[in-house]
Design an enzyme around this catalytic site. Structure first.
Site, short mmCIF file in Angstrom:
data_model
loop_
_atom_site.label_atom_id
_atom_site.label_comp_id
_atom_site.label_asym_id
_atom_site.label_seq_id
_atom_site.Cartn_x
_atom_site.Cartn_y
_atom_site.Cartn_z
N LYS A 1 57.22 4.34 38.41
CA LYS A 1 57.96 5.30 37.88
C LYS A 1 57.00 6.78 37.86
CE LYS A 1 61.48 2.83 36.16
NZ LYS A 1 63.18 2.76 35.10
N ASP B 1 68.52 6.98 35.58
CA ASP B 1 68.15 6.38 34.17
C ASP B 1 69.05 7.29 33.41
OD1 ASP B 1 66.72 4.03 35.71
OD2 ASP B 1 64.95 4.99 34.81
P1 NAP Z 1 57.81 0.98 28.88
O1 NAP Z 1 57.57 1.91 29.25
O2 NAP Z 1 57.31 -0.56 29.52
O3 NAP Z 1 58.02 1.34 27.60
C1 NAP Z 1 58.18 0.22 26.64
C2 NAP Z 1 58.63 -0.14 24.69
O4 NAP Z 1 59.58 -0.80 24.08
C3 NAP Z 1 58.05 0.61 24.40
O5 NAP Z 1 58.29 2.16 23.52
C4 NAP Z 1 57.19 -0.07 23.10
O6 NAP Z 1 56.13 0.21 21.94
C5 NAP Z 1 58.43 -1.34 22.83
N1 NAP Z 1 58.15 -2.54 22.22
C6 NAP Z 1 57.83 -3.25 23.26
N2 NAP Z 1 57.28 -4.11 22.75
C7 NAP Z 1 57.31 -3.65 21.33
C8 NAP Z 1 58.11 -4.72 20.33
N3 NAP Z 1 57.37 -6.37 19.99
N4 NAP Z 1 58.00 -4.24 18.98
C9 NAP Z 1 58.07 -2.50 19.26
N5 NAP Z 1 58.57 -2.06 20.19
C10 NAP Z 1 58.26 -2.87 21.32
O7 NAP Z 1 59.36 0.47 29.37
P2 NAP Z 1 60.88 0.91 29.28
O8 NAP Z 1 60.97 0.49 31.27
O9 NAP Z 1 61.23 1.94 28.59
O10 NAP Z 1 61.62 -0.60 29.66
C11 NAP Z 1 62.22 -0.41 27.92
C12 NAP Z 1 63.47 -1.85 28.26
O11 NAP Z 1 64.57 -1.25 28.71
C13 NAP Z 1 62.45 -3.01 29.03
O12 NAP Z 1 63.62 -3.96 28.64
C14 NAP Z 1 64.06 -2.67 30.12
O13 NAP Z 1 64.04 -4.07 30.77
C15 NAP Z 1 64.93 -2.02 29.66
N6 NAP Z 1 65.77 -0.74 30.41
C16 NAP Z 1 66.73 -0.89 30.87
C17 NAP Z 1 67.48 -0.20 31.59
C18 NAP Z 1 68.70 0.03 32.45
O14 NAP Z 1 69.23 0.38 32.71
N7 NAP Z 1 69.59 -0.63 31.38
C19 NAP Z 1 66.54 0.80 32.37
C20 NAP Z 1 65.65 0.90 32.31
C21 NAP Z 1 64.57 -0.58 30.93
P3 NAP Z 1 55.08 0.96 22.34
O15 NAP Z 1 54.74 2.72 23.11
O16 NAP Z 1 54.31 1.17 20.63
O17 NAP Z 1 53.89 0.22 23.13
#
Ligand code: NAP
Length: 283
Positions: A66, A102
């Protein structure tokens, strides 16, 4: 000519976008094929170049590309530039523009699926990854009064808060140092992957919704499973809830509208996504 679109990411095998975007094109009578374009980082530039072909309408972009796609595009929508991330590419006459749907998709989900108007409200974002950035900027642009951010890695929360403050000086943006205190929020949004199927944290709550005030909306952007452990616990505690599927569908609907100029058949997209989710549930 059959038009082509696809989702660019690595991996993309489990993405729901092909199911609900294809259903949207079919229901709208548009001759288009939406494909999975698994693209390792080393192949990203070639993949983006291939979008300039006349039969390509555009693409979605997901993890891990992204941010990396920004310099490969000809134009950026101002909101995508602000967030620093693109999830939708539109091709027109060989030129490529980048958009971020998003955050706007989350706003549309808030308003249409939870009847929640963000202006003047106080939000806590749990997580500071790419999705949290899009949501934070969209909330600030929509006039949220307070945006607090907690993240497991505090530096990421600090970076998001300082970017939000710079872009939206009128909003109160702050780092939340603990998940033990939840007073003073109208909505808490899980923007982490905690609770997501396949994340290694299935069944885990990112925070305890019982610690929030009774009117507080609990939103989870995780959509697999559709009813996450957090949503179950929030419902049991009597809190209003918003799941991640509406955000997924509305970000896709906004992308569909950018590609086609036509209103997206949102109900068709919900039905197709739910069918794909049911089909992918692990035994
Ligand atoms: P990302 O950039 O990789 O960020 C992941 C986030 O989750 C970070 O804040 C990370 O914290 C945190 N995290 C991961 N494992 C953790 C744990 N065990 N305990 C606490 N925090 C944890 O991913 P993203 O694109 O933001 O996506 C995040 C989630 O949203 C995913 O599940 C994705 O499928 C979902 N999502 C949904 C939509 C929708 O349309 N509904 C759209 C986009 C994403 P750290 O910084 O400390 O690693």
């Amino acid at each position: 000519m059959t038009l082509r679109l696809g989702i660019i990411g690595h991996p993309v095998a489990h993405s729901l976008s092909p199911a609900f975007q294809q259903a949207a094109f079919d229901a709208s009578g548009i001759d288009a094929r939406y494909e999975r374009w698994d693209t390792p980082p080393a192949a990203l530039a070639d993949r983006i170049r291939s979008l300039r072909a006349p039969d390509v309408l555009g693409a979605n972009v997901t993890i891990p590309h992204k941010e990396a796609v920004l310099p490969l595009l000809d134009e950026l929508d101002p909101f995508a530039r602000l967030v620093g991330a693109v999830n939708t590419i539109v091709g027109r006459d060989g030129r490529l523009s980048g958009w971020n749907t998003d955050g706007p998709g989350f706003l549309r989900a808030l308003r249409d699926s939870a009847a929640f108007e963000p202006a003047g409200r106080r939000f806590l974002l749990v997580g500071a990854g790419g999705a949290a950035r899009g949501i934070g900027f969209a909330l600030a642009r929509a006039g949220a009064a307070v945006i607090a951010v907690w993240n497991r890695t505090p530096e990421r929360a600090e970076a998001l808060v300082s970017d939000l403050r710079r872009a939206f000086p009128a909003a109160t943006c702050e780092v939340q140092s603990s998940l033990a205190r939840f007073r003073g929020f109208d909505a808490v949004v899980n923007c982490t992957s905690v609770g997501m199927e396949g994340s290694g944290t299935e069944g885990v709550l990112p925070f305890d919704p019982e610690e929030t005030e009774s009117h507080c909306l609990i939103a989870d952007i995780v959509y697999k499973p559709e009813l996450t452990p957090l949503l179950r616990a929030a419902e049991a505690a009597g809190r209003p809830v918003l799941g991640g599927l509406p955000m997924l569908i509305y970000q896709g609907a906004l992308a569909f509208e950018l590609w086609t100029g036509k209103p997206a058949p949102v109900e068709v997209m919900f039905a197709a996504a739910r069918a794909a989710l049911r089909a992918s549930v692990r035994p």
